[in-house]
Design a protein around this motif. Structure first.
Motif, PDB file in Angstrom:
ATOM      1  N   GLU B  69       0.840  -1.213   0.000  1.00  0.00           N
ATOM      2  CA  GLU B  69       0.000   0.000   0.000  1.00  0.00           C
ATOM      3  C   GLU B  69       0.871   1.258   0.000  1.00  0.00           C
ATOM      4  O   GLU B  69       0.618   2.219  -0.718  1.00  0.00           O
ATOM      5  CB  GLU B  69      -0.920   0.027   1.219  1.00  0.00           C
ATOM      6  N   CYS B  98      -9.831  -2.152  -5.510  1.00  0.00           N
ATOM      7  CA  CYS B  98      -9.033  -1.114  -4.855  1.00  0.00           C
ATOM      8  C   CYS B  98      -7.834  -0.724  -5.742  1.00  0.00           C
ATOM      9  O   CYS B  98      -7.125  -1.596  -6.243  1.00  0.00           O
ATOM     10  CB  CYS B  98      -8.554  -1.664  -3.519  1.00  0.00           C
ATOM     11  N   CYS B 132      -9.827  -3.868   5.664  1.00  0.00           N
ATOM     12  CA  CYS B 132     -10.866  -4.186   4.686  1.00  0.00           C
ATOM     13  C   CYS B 132     -10.790  -5.663   4.322  1.00  0.00           C
ATOM     14  O   CYS B 132      -9.826  -6.353   4.663  1.00  0.00           O
ATOM     15  CB  CYS B 132     -10.696  -3.356   3.418  1.00  0.00           C
ATOM     16  N   TRP B 138      -6.491 -10.004  -2.411  1.00  0.00           N
ATOM     17  CA  TRP B 138      -5.332  -9.375  -3.063  1.00  0.00           C
ATOM     18  C   TRP B 138      -4.074 -10.179  -2.716  1.00  0.00           C
ATOM     19  O   TRP B 138      -3.308 -10.589  -3.585  1.00  0.00           O
ATOM     20  CB  TRP B 138      -5.268  -7.918  -2.591  1.00  0.00           C
ATOM     21  N   ILE B 282      -8.090   8.436   2.731  1.00  0.00           N
ATOM     22  CA  ILE B 282      -6.718   8.406   2.223  1.00  0.00           C
ATOM     23  C   ILE B 282      -6.489   9.613   1.316  1.00  0.00           C
ATOM     24  O   ILE B 282      -7.429  10.132   0.726  1.00  0.00           O
ATOM     25  CB  ILE B 282      -6.487   7.072   1.464  1.00  0.00           C
ATOM     26  N   CYS B 367     -11.350   2.795  -2.186  1.00  0.00           N
ATOM     27  CA  CYS B 367     -11.420   2.207  -0.848  1.00  0.00           C
ATOM     28  C   CYS B 367     -12.849   2.222  -0.341  1.00  0.00           C
ATOM     29  O   CYS B 367     -13.321   3.195   0.231  1.00  0.00           O
ATOM     30  CB  CYS B 367     -10.505   2.948   0.114  1.00  0.00           C
ATOM     31  N   MET B 396      -7.461   7.419  -4.556  1.00  0.00           N
ATOM     32  CA  MET B 396      -6.122   7.715  -4.024  1.00  0.00           C
ATOM     33  C   MET B 396      -5.006   7.651  -5.071  1.00  0.00           C
ATOM     34  O   MET B 396      -4.103   8.458  -5.048  1.00  0.00           O
ATOM     35  CB  MET B 396      -5.809   6.813  -2.839  1.00  0.00           C
TER      36      MET B 396
HETATM   37  S1  SF4 Z   1      -9.646  -1.152  -0.041  1.00  0.00           S
HETATM   38 FE1  SF4 Z   1      -8.951   0.518   1.304  1.00  0.00          FE
HETATM   39  S2  SF4 Z   1      -8.277  -0.447   3.177  1.00  0.00           S
HETATM   40 FE2  SF4 Z   1      -8.413  -2.038   1.610  1.00  0.00          FE
HETATM   41  S3  SF4 Z   1      -6.363  -2.171   0.766  1.00  0.00           S
HETATM   42 FE3  SF4 Z   1      -7.505  -0.776  -0.532  1.00  0.00          FE
HETATM   43  S4  SF4 Z   1      -7.071   1.233   0.342  1.00  0.00           S
HETATM   44 FE4  SF4 Z   1      -6.444  -0.265   1.891  1.00  0.00          FE
END
Ligand code: SF4
Lengths: 260, 423
Positions: B69, B98, B132, B138, B282, B367, B396
């Protein structure tokens, strides 16, 4: 005599309202397609107003610009968002208005205002064009109906258009035609679809009377009727629903003059 | 209303931070992560972890944690994330996934075309669903791709029960037991032993750094506030990615000193503070500086955000048993693992304590967990505090989901609302 000017450059049309400062009376107004050269369009708006009224450019002492291209109005004294301008414009025309629904070219907005025309809360559609003027425009084109004739073709016996995405909805319309659906029923379905989307937006801030509908789409009576049914309030439509943002800008400008 | 800006728009409206060891540290950490695992004698192992995973135990085992991340955020800040996302999408990952996941997976598929040549390949991976549910799948994809072991740490959400927001006993034991399994997993798959002593040492270091970070965040209550959102967003990297390491403490000691100096001399993060807002969600990494600097020109500053506060968590470090119990609780109670009423309470508390005029909720398409329920909590916060807020749509790291003009109309409308109230 002193004048102030409100200029609203939206995504599809550009509007300007010239106001006489002392009386706060509208001297003249004008609407043009925005085009891609917004700076030029803004200049043309002023030229048109000068030509119509015979005033001199120096008589305009304060200009507020608003709308998506508010920053492209080179001669503006101040820039204010279309939300604050709509709030002021509608309050001037309808002091009892508490909810403003503005359905413009590329976005729709639900605005809560108070008795002074101050902005209390608002919600806007996301990037999606569903529930906006653009959606209506694309559908009118697919059905080969002039935009301004859409309302007169609208049938209450509508076929529902379920896709919210403009592109998907367009292909849905095409397939409905292929299935032999009545064209006016499809038009009715399109209007319902816009009203449903706008209603969901208004629900985000909560509807409170009086409700006023502005923006180019407010000229479409079928959308207004569909919204009335869904909102359970009779919305007020200003005589010139497209220029209320520019009017609000002019009012803000007039208010500023005393402070110069 | 937004008056024409008389100031030269190129003039800097903010005060640049002098502290820079956080930056040097992050750069050298990434550089080392590329070199050290390649030296056989060192037997350095690499673990990829999610941002909310209990990392201190890996650090105690001498394993190098890397955060996909954090890396995706850097790729986003370098404006290379859309290309990486497209690579993942072309490989079949949905564009609804995401964007950290897509961006990172794109660099896994095509490391040579990626920033820093991608992240150093992991020996093990560790996910934790306190942030999450996406992270599980992932990381499962990564585990299948590299054929490497994956430890998933499961932290059931904290819900507001009639009894309050305490974690139920069976849930606590469930989470606590996994910590022992985790230690065992590390030993089995890396050969690295973790002793209680080492864990305690790392937890103490992590605690110390977090206390410093907490003090830095707390100092932002001052007027003018010493740090704006971008300052915190970029200096947060070590508290996330280098928890439990000695150097992290030095980094934050340096930053805290500068923050204290700013508070004492009334030097603000921005030069002309007029409006104070909160940021939720974020950062929009590819638009970080243009966004906050443009607002700084107008005197708008963000003394607090929910994002950097999410790593402000400490526990007991007196003895191993208590420390591990607290550790299990701490990782279960992170911001995103709590319910929405917690958000309302926390943001309302921040609004009061940081004396804010409004709040900005970033509805982040990427997210889902961070953005869900935003409309309801926006309303609830305004009802509770009387302060207005706005929701902006963004992403983001995927700039394809961001409209600059729409964002400005919303933000400027909020500012106009606040200015009208103030006048
Ligand atoms: S969905 Fe949100 S909390 Fe989950 S990995 Fe992606 S940015 Fe992080």
């Amino acid at each position: 005599m002193k004048y102030c000017l409100g200029v609203d450059i939206g995504s599809i049309s550009a509007k300007a309202v010239l106001m006489e400062v002392d009386s706060k009376k509208i001297s003249s107004w004008t609407v043009l397609p925005t085009g891609f050269d917004t700076k030029k369009t803004a200049n043309t708006l002023v030229e048109n107003l000068i030509e119509k009224t015979g005033i001199k450019i120096d008589d305009i002492v304060y200009t507020v610009s608003t709308g998506y291209s508010r920053k492209n109005v080179e001669f503006s004294t101040q820039q204010v968002t279309e939300l604050s301008c709509q709030a002021k414009g509608i309050n001037h025309l309808f002091p009892n208005a508490r909810t403003v629904i503005d359905i413009g070219g590329q976005d729709s907005k639900a605005i809560r205002i108070d008795e002074n025309g101050s902005l209390l809360d608002f919600e806007m559609n996301d990037k999606c064009s569903a529930g906006t003027g653009r959606f209506l425009e694309v559908m009118a084109r697919s059905l080969e109906i002039p935009l301004e004739m859409m309302a007169s073709h609208s049938s209450d016996d509508f076929v529902s258009i379920s896709s919210t995405c403009t592109v998907f909805a367009e292909s849905e319309v095409v397939s409905r035609i292929a299935q032999g659906a009545n064209r006016d029923s499809i038009v009715g379905g399109i209007h319902q679809s816009i009203a449903t989307k706008v209603k969901a937006l208004v629900d985000r801030i909560g509807v409170k009377p009086d409700v006023v509908i502005t923006g180019g789409v407010a000229k479409n009576q079928a959308v207004v009727d569909a919204l009335e049914e869904k909102l359970e309030y009779k919305p007020i439509v200003p005589d010139e629903p497209q220029i209320t943002g520019a009017l609000g800008a002019a009012i803000i400008a007039a208010g500023k003059i005393g402070n110069i | 209303m937004i008056e024409k800006i008389d100031r030269d728009p190129t003039e800097r409206a903010y005060n640049k931070l002098k502290s820079n060891s956080y930056k040097k540290y992050t750069i050298s950490y990434y550089r080392n992560s590329k070199i050290l695992p390649k030296i056989p004698l060192l037997n350095k192992k690499v673990a990829w972890v999610t941002s909310g995973a209990p990392v201190e135990i890996l650090v105690a085992a001498g394993i190098m944690p890397l955060y996909p991340e954090n890396y995706a955020a850097i790729v986003g800040g370098s404006k290379q994330s859309v290309d990486a996302c497209i690579i993942a999408e072309n490989d079949g990952y949905s564009n609804e996934l995401c964007s950290y996941a897509r961006c990172h997976l794109g660099t896994v598929i095509n490391p040579s075309g990626s920033l820093m040549g991608g992240l150093s390949k992991p020996d093990i991976i560790v996910s934790c669903n306190n942030i999450c549910g996406t992270v599980l799948k992932w990381f499962q994809s990564i585990s299948e791709y590299y054929d490497i072991p994956h430890f998933h740490f499961d932290t059931p959400p904290i819900v507001d029960t009639k009894l309050g927001k305490t974690q139920e006993n069976h849930v606590f034991h469930y989470v606590r037991d996994q910590l022992d399994d985790y230690i065992e997993f590390i030993k089995t798959h890396t050969g690295k032993r973790v002793t209680e002593k080492k864990i305690m040492k790392v937890l103490r270091l992590a605690n110390k750094a977090t206390l410093l970070w907490g003090e830095i965040l707390d100092s932002c209550k001052a007027t003018p506030t010493p740090l704006n959102c971008p300052d915190r967003f970029i200096t947060m990297a070590p508290i996330v990615a280098q928890r439990g390491m000695k150097k992290t403490i030095t980094v934050y000691e340096e930053l805290l000193e500068e923050v204290h100096q700013r508070v004492d001399s009334k030097t603000g993060a921005i030069k002309n503070e007029k409006i104070r807002l909160l940021w939720d969600n974020i950062a929009i990494w590819f638009y970080l500086y243009p966004f906050f600097n443009k607002l700084a020109q107008r005197g708008v500053v963000f003394p607090v955000d929910t994002y950097t506060h999410a790593w402000n968590m400490t526990g007991s470090v007196d003895n191993y048993e208590d420390a591990m119990n607290d550790y299990a609780k701490m990782y279960s109670h992170v911001y995103l693992n709590q319910d929405l009423s917690y958000r309302v309470e926390l943001i309302s508390k921040f609004i009061k304590e940081y004396e804010l005029d409004g709040f900005v909720l970033h509805s982040n398409k990427a997210c889902k967990r961070y953005s869900m329920g935003m409309l309801s909590y926006k309303k609830a916060i305004t009802e509770k505090t009387g302060v207005p807020g706005v929701i902006i749509d963004g992403d983001m790291v995927d700039s394809r989901n961001f409209s600059e003009e729409q964002t400005w109309t919303r933000i400027e409308s909020l500012i106009e609302m606040i200015e009208a109230r103030k006048s």
